[in-house]
Scaffold this active site. Structure first.
Site, short mmCIF file in Angstrom:
data_model
loop_
_atom_site.label_atom_id
_atom_site.label_comp_id
_atom_site.label_asym_id
_atom_site.label_seq_id
_atom_site.Cartn_x
_atom_site.Cartn_y
_atom_site.Cartn_z
N ARG A 1 66.11 22.33 59.49
CA ARG A 1 65.14 22.29 58.38
C ARG A 1 65.35 21.06 57.50
O ARG A 1 64.40 20.54 56.91
CB ARG A 1 65.28 23.58 57.57
CG ARG A 1 64.72 23.53 56.18
CD ARG A 1 64.42 24.87 55.57
NE ARG A 1 65.51 25.81 55.49
CZ ARG A 1 66.57 25.71 54.68
NH1 ARG A 1 66.73 24.66 53.91
NH2 ARG A 1 67.49 26.65 54.66
N TYR B 1 40.59 16.30 44.95
CA TYR B 1 40.37 17.10 46.16
C TYR B 1 40.37 18.61 45.80
O TYR B 1 41.28 19.09 45.13
CB TYR B 1 41.47 16.77 47.19
CG TYR B 1 41.51 17.71 48.35
CD1 TYR B 1 40.44 17.82 49.23
CD2 TYR B 1 42.62 18.51 48.57
CE1 TYR B 1 40.48 18.70 50.30
CE2 TYR B 1 42.68 19.39 49.63
CZ TYR B 1 41.60 19.48 50.49
OH TYR B 1 41.64 20.36 51.53
N ASP C 1 46.52 10.23 45.20
CA ASP C 1 46.18 10.74 46.53
C ASP C 1 45.49 9.59 47.25
O ASP C 1 44.37 9.23 46.94
CB ASP C 1 45.24 11.96 46.41
CG ASP C 1 44.88 12.55 47.78
OD1 ASP C 1 44.96 11.81 48.79
OD2 ASP C 1 44.51 13.73 47.83
N LYS D 1 44.83 13.44 58.44
CA LYS D 1 43.65 12.58 58.64
C LYS D 1 44.00 11.37 59.50
O LYS D 1 44.28 11.54 60.67
CB LYS D 1 43.06 12.15 57.28
CG LYS D 1 43.06 13.26 56.21
CD LYS D 1 42.20 14.43 56.58
CE LYS D 1 42.26 15.48 55.46
NZ LYS D 1 41.78 16.79 55.85
#
Ligand SMILES: Cc1ncc(COP(=O)(O)O)c(C=O)c1O
Length: 395
Positions: free
Chosen positions: A61, A114, A187, A212
């Site tokens: 992790r 967003y 962002d 994206k």
């Protein structure tokens, strides 16, 4: 003579970086690509090494050669010290914001943020004792000053804004926020590191949805938080303390996507501009929302601060065109899928749902197009046939 690992430096061009970042075959038995390490447990040679935490890796992790490769590659693209990968773009937004704020703080966000990020700041931050101020995205630095409070610690940018594509005056707003002792986060999913130089623009924290353009094939959900110095340390600690990690296959796919990112982005940009230019000439389109078009009200900001445009843009259709006519245009397109997200290989069309306190968008139907990698003549012909159907359905 032995071939050493690649000499990537801050001066290396982004096109070269996306191809070569984190590629060190001789560290992986000569394998050209980074191996996918599936592991939770990382074995130590003896109990004392375990007890003392010796060794480069400790627990799956917390990092493996696979996850480290992606994080280092994205950090190097941004010329920043560190990058934390998260399971989605939204979780990157949440990590960036919650790691640098504490109960009693105040933070400022643009109205065009967003949508899912907006739900986080509206619903979750108040539960954490953090208060939120919303500002109009095209605000000037003078107007912004009144929004700061003694406890404002974070100023957040997203330019262009989600769905409505307002451009922000990034340099002036950033200077103003720094004068008020705030960290500045952006962002940067729309422009990516290829088209917006975050360090040159004094950003403290960059968020990018790897879902994206970086992964680029509509098959990965991932986010990145990139930063430097003490801020990077704070974000890394918060991510470790809250168990944020991403599965190795996602890392592999993101790295595989990144290798072709420069080429894909340019094709998407070229197709996007061709489609937007065509759409702008149609009488039913009452406003284009594409920052690289000279008609965009924030075009001068885009021209000054960005070195390219992505293939994502919006446009508004005349409110007198009935929705069933618009549906007949969109539903029967051959090459445009109808769906959320963007940045993949295929073109998409969707309808914007947004809530704004103040909006520069005229009444009408707001559609969003993502231009993929198809031949632009095929895409334009498809839209042309769609607009004919819309006109037919509206007579
Ligand atoms: C600008 C922007 N930021 C963040 C996100 C969130 O990314 P994800 O869908 O991976 O959570 C999106 C998703 O559409 C986005 O458009």
């Amino acid at each position: 003579m032995t071939k050493t690992s690649k000499k990537i430096s801050p001066a290396t061009k982004p096109d070269t970086k996306v191809v070569h970042a984190s590629v060190n075959p001789l560290e992986h038995e000569g394998m050209a690509n980074i191996p996918v390490y599936h592991t939770s447990t990382i074995m130590k040679p003896n109990l004392d090494d375990y007890r003392q935490g010796r060794g480069k890796y400790d627990y799956g992790r917390k990092g493996t050669p696979t996850s480290q490769a992606t994080e280092e590659a994205v950090a190097s693209l941004y010329k920043m010290d560190d990058c934390v990968a998260t399971p989605s773009g939204l979780s990157a937004i949440c990590l960036a914001i919650s790691s640098v704020l504490k109960s009693g703080d105040h933070a400022l966000f643009p109205d065009s943020m967003y949508g899912s990020g907006r739900r986080f700041i509206d619903n979750v931050l108040p539960q954490m004792g953090i208060s939120v101020g919303i500002y109009e995205p095209s605000i000037t630095a003078d107007e912004l000053t009144a929004h700061f409070q003694d406890n404002t610690r974070l100023f957040y940018l997203e330019s262009p804004g989600s769905l409505t594509f307002e451009m922000q005056d990034i340099p002036a707003l950033t200077t103003c926020a720094h004068d008020h002792q705030c960290l500045v986060a952006i962002d940067n999913t729309w422009a990516t590191a290829m088209y917006f130089d975050a360090v040159k623009h004094d950003m403290d924290i960059v968020i990018e949805a790897g879902t994206k353009y970086i992964s680029g094939h509509s098959d990965v959900s991932m986010g990145f938080v990139i930063s430097s110095g003490n801020t990077a340390h704070t974000i890394r600690q918060y991510a470790q303390n809250t168990g944020i990690c991403v599965a190795p296959d996602e890392h592999y796919l993101a790295m595989r996507g990144m290798r072709t990112m420069a080429l894909r982005l340019r094709q998407s940009e070229e197709n996007g501009l061709a489609l937007a230019t065509w759409l702008e000439q149609q009488p039913e389109v009452i406003q284009m929302l594409h920052p690289a078009l000279p008609s965009h009200p924030g075009h001068h900001h885009w021209q000054r601060d960005f070195s390219g445009s992505s293939g994502l843009f919006g446009f508004v259709i005349d409110p007198n065109i009935p929705i069933m006519a618009i549906d007949s245009m969109a539903d029967n397109l051959d090459w445009f899928g109808i769906g959320a997200s963007w940045g993949g290989h295929e073109s998409l069309i969707s309808q914007g749902r947004f809530k704004r306190t103040v909006s520069s968008i005229p009444d009408g139907t707001l559609l969003r197009i993502y231009a993929g990698l198809e031949d632009k003549d095929d895409l334009i012909a498809d839209l042309q046939a769609g607009f004919q159907r819309m006109r037919g359905a509206n007579t």
